[in-house]
Design an enzyme around this catalytic site. Sequence first.
Site, PDB file in Angstrom:
ATOM      1  N   ASN A  99      31.665  46.161  27.948  1.00  0.00           N
ATOM      2  CA  ASN A  99      31.803  44.778  27.884  1.00  0.00           C
ATOM      3  C   ASN A  99      32.761  44.458  26.955  1.00  0.00           C
ATOM      4  O   ASN A  99      32.172  44.828  25.517  1.00  0.00           O
ATOM      5  CB  ASN A  99      30.622  43.951  27.752  1.00  0.00           C
ATOM      6  N   LYS A 113      34.051  42.028  25.694  1.00  0.00           N
ATOM      7  CA  LYS A 113      33.856  40.630  24.736  1.00  0.00           C
ATOM      8  C   LYS A 113      35.358  40.330  24.577  1.00  0.00           C
ATOM      9  O   LYS A 113      36.064  40.410  25.459  1.00  0.00           O
ATOM     10  CB  LYS A 113      33.032  40.694  23.546  1.00  0.00           C
ATOM     11  N   HIS A 170      25.496  36.404  29.604  1.00  0.00           N
ATOM     12  CA  HIS A 170      25.332  36.929  28.492  1.00  0.00           C
ATOM     13  C   HIS A 170      24.694  36.408  27.301  1.00  0.00           C
ATOM     14  O   HIS A 170      25.112  34.891  27.245  1.00  0.00           O
ATOM     15  CB  HIS A 170      26.671  37.440  28.047  1.00  0.00           C
ATOM     16  N   GLU A 195      25.684  36.005  24.622  1.00  0.00           N
ATOM     17  CA  GLU A 195      26.452  35.107  23.805  1.00  0.00           C
ATOM     18  C   GLU A 195      26.935  33.860  24.306  1.00  0.00           C
ATOM     19  O   GLU A 195      27.354  32.796  23.679  1.00  0.00           O
ATOM     20  CB  GLU A 195      27.796  36.088  23.329  1.00  0.00           C
ATOM     21  N   GLU A 205      19.411  42.812  27.796  1.00  0.00           N
ATOM     22  CA  GLU A 205      20.028  43.067  26.718  1.00  0.00           C
ATOM     23  C   GLU A 205      19.045  42.321  25.634  1.00  0.00           C
ATOM     24  O   GLU A 205      19.025  41.108  25.420  1.00  0.00           O
ATOM     25  CB  GLU A 205      21.273  42.607  26.465  1.00  0.00           C
ATOM     26  N   GLY A 250      24.984  44.145  18.973  1.00  0.00           N
ATOM     27  CA  GLY A 250      25.988  44.106  17.974  1.00  0.00           C
ATOM     28  C   GLY A 250      25.119  44.423  16.608  1.00  0.00           C
ATOM     29  O   GLY A 250      25.816  44.240  15.406  1.00  0.00           O
ATOM     30  N   SER A 291      23.733  47.733  21.232  1.00  0.00           N
ATOM     31  CA  SER A 291      23.916  48.912  20.380  1.00  0.00           C
ATOM     32  C   SER A 291      23.721  50.254  20.960  1.00  0.00           C
ATOM     33  O   SER A 291      23.224  51.187  20.475  1.00  0.00           O
ATOM     34  CB  SER A 291      22.943  48.936  19.210  1.00  0.00           C
ATOM     35  N   GLY A 299      30.294  47.201  21.486  1.00  0.00           N
ATOM     36  CA  GLY A 299      31.092  47.990  20.701  1.00  0.00           C
ATOM     37  C   GLY A 299      31.528  49.302  20.907  1.00  0.00           C
ATOM     38  O   GLY A 299      32.835  49.685  20.707  1.00  0.00           O
TER      39      GLY A 299
HETATM   40  P1  13P Z   1      26.668  46.162  21.637  1.00  0.00           P
HETATM   41  O1  13P Z   1      26.938  47.369  22.398  1.00  0.00           O
HETATM   42  O2  13P Z   1      28.173  46.074  20.885  1.00  0.00           O
HETATM   43  O3  13P Z   1      25.487  45.944  20.748  1.00  0.00           O
HETATM   44  O4  13P Z   1      26.768  45.103  22.691  1.00  0.00           O
HETATM   45  C1  13P Z   1      25.987  44.803  23.805  1.00  0.00           C
HETATM   46  C2  13P Z   1      26.368  43.905  24.528  1.00  0.00           C
HETATM   47  O5  13P Z   1      26.155  42.607  24.232  1.00  0.00           O
HETATM   48  C3  13P Z   1      27.043  44.267  25.792  1.00  0.00           C
HETATM   49  O6  13P Z   1      27.180  43.436  26.714  1.00  0.00           O
END
Ligand code: 13P
Length: 248
Positions: free
Chosen positions: A10, A12, A95, A97, A165, A171, A211, A233
Site C-alpha cells: 500500500n 498510500k 483502511h 487512515e 491491521e 507506521g 509495520s 512503508g
Molecule cells: P506500515 O507497514 O507502514 O506500518 O503500514 C501498514 C499499512 O497501513 C498497510 O495498509
Amino acid sequence: MARKPFIAGNWKMNMTAESGKQLIQELKPLVKEAKCDIALCVPAILIPAMVKAAKGSKIKIGAQNVHFAENGAYTGEISATMLKEYGVKYVIIGHSERRQYFGETNETVNRRTLAALKNDLCPIVCIGETLEDRESGETEKVLTRQLEIGLAGVEDIKKLVIAYEPVWAIGTGKTATDEQAQETIKFIRKKLGKMFCVKDANRVRIQYGGSMNAANCKGLMAQPDIDGGLIGGASLKKDFATIVNYNK
Ligand code: 13P
C-alpha cells in the site's frame, strides 16, 4: 485447498510516476520466482502508468479506495468501472487512515465492498482495533462489528481478502507479535465461519498489516492463519521483494 499467500503493498500517498516506475522495474526481476500473489495498491493517478510498468510481471496493480455508486455527482471520487477500465484487480477498502481522517464507517465500507464485488474487483477489506480498544479488552467486539456490518450482504466471501491491521501497529514500527497476529486472525476466521460457513471461511485469505518488514515477515507468514501481508512503508523500497520472497 490451500490458500495461496498474497503479499500486497500500500503506497498510500507516496511516490510519483517516475519513482514508482523505477521501483517497479527494480522489483520485476526480483519477484519473478515468487510463489505468492503480488499487488501494489498505488495512488489513483498513478494507476495507468504503474499498470504499464508492471506489464508482463507477477505484480498486479490495485487501488486504495473505490466509490459505491456506478457514477454520478460525487466530486473527487472514482468508480469501480473506472478502475476496471485501467486494469485494476484489487482495491483496498476501509483502511484505518480512511476511517480516521476521511469519515469512513463500517456502513460505507460495506457499500464500497458490495460495489467492488459487483464489478469483479477483489476488495481488500481492512479491519483492526485501536490501542485503546486492545487495552480495554474490546478487540474482539470491535472486529466483530467491523465484520458484521462491513461484510453484510456479501454472497461469496471467497471473492474478497481481509487485511487485519491493528491501528497501533501501523507506521509505528511496533509490529504485533507472531502470536498476537495469529491469535487475532484465527478469531477473525472463526467469526467468518459463523457469519458465512466454515468451509468458505477456511478459504478466505487473511493478511496481516502493520509495520511488517523484511525482518519480521518470515515469522508472521509462518503462522497457520496468516495468508499474507499488507505492507505500507516497506513497499516503497526494494525490501518489498524480500517480503514477497519470504519463503526463500
Ligand atoms: P506500515 O507497514 O507502514 O506500518 O503500514 C501498514 C499499512 O497501513 C498497510 O495498509
